[in-house]
Design a protein around this motif. Structure first.
Motif, PDB file in Angstrom:
ATOM      1  N   LEU A  53     -23.064 -17.349 -12.360  1.00  0.00           N
ATOM      2  CA  LEU A  53     -21.702 -16.839 -12.248  1.00  0.00           C
ATOM      3  C   LEU A  53     -21.778 -15.335 -12.032  1.00  0.00           C
ATOM      4  N   LEU A  54     -21.237 -14.876 -10.911  1.00  0.00           N
ATOM      5  CA  LEU A  54     -21.253 -13.454 -10.590  1.00  0.00           C
ATOM      6  C   LEU A  54     -19.890 -12.855 -10.891  1.00  0.00           C
ATOM      7  N   ASN A  55     -19.878 -11.706 -11.528  1.00  0.00           N
ATOM      8  CA  ASN A  55     -18.634 -11.026 -11.855  1.00  0.00           C
ATOM      9  C   ASN A  55     -18.411  -9.768 -11.042  1.00  0.00           C
ATOM     10  N   VAL A 115     -16.421 -21.160  -4.643  1.00  0.00           N
ATOM     11  CA  VAL A 115     -15.276 -20.489  -5.229  1.00  0.00           C
ATOM     12  C   VAL A 115     -14.482 -21.547  -5.970  1.00  0.00           C
ATOM     13  N   LEU A 116     -14.305 -21.347  -7.266  1.00  0.00           N
ATOM     14  CA  LEU A 116     -13.538 -22.286  -8.068  1.00  0.00           C
ATOM     15  C   LEU A 116     -12.780 -21.558  -9.149  1.00  0.00           C
ATOM     16  N   PRO A 147     -14.855 -26.575 -15.217  1.00  0.00           N
ATOM     17  CA  PRO A 147     -16.017 -26.814 -16.083  1.00  0.00           C
ATOM     18  C   PRO A 147     -17.318 -26.221 -15.536  1.00  0.00           C
ATOM     19  N   TRP A 148     -17.508 -26.248 -14.227  1.00  0.00           N
ATOM     20  CA  TRP A 148     -18.739 -25.681 -13.668  1.00  0.00           C
ATOM     21  C   TRP A 148     -18.799 -24.182 -13.876  1.00  0.00           C
TER      22      TRP A 148
END
Length: 100
Positions: free
Chosen positions: A11-13, A75-76, A81-82
């Motif tokens: 996960l990239l922020n 992109v979600l 949940p993922w």
């Protein structure tokens, strides 16, 4: 070197967080930056900026690099949940309708 194909989703922020993922994948394929750039049809400068999180990289070019290295961008919604699993906030939700 570890193969990123066995890695969990990341996960990239922020945009600069993409660089180390790209560099690790390139190196796991034993590609020098100039060789990867040539194979992917982008400049060495673009590859360097992408890997170092410096400057702007057009989205279409970044997507071409990811695709060429065998990576995908998803992109979600943050509450998916993922996304929560990748963030390490909670274990994956059990299959079902999501009602308690």
């Amino acid at each position: 070197m570890s193969d990123t194909s066995s890695r969990s989703p990341t996960l990239l922020n922020s945009a600069p967080e993409l660089g180390p993922v790209v560099r690790e994948r390139r190196k796991s394929q034993s590609l020098r930056i100039d060789d990867a750039a040539g194979l992917l049809g982008v400049s060495v400068d673009l590859m360097s900026r992408l890997e170092n999180g410096q400057g702007s990289v057009r989205l279409d070019k970044a997507l071409a690099v990811l695709d060429g290295l065998g990576l995908a961008l998803m992109v979600l919604p943050k509450e998916h949940p993922w996304a929560r699993e990748a963030a390490g906030h909670c274990p994956p939700a059990p299959a079902g309708d999501g009602k308690a």
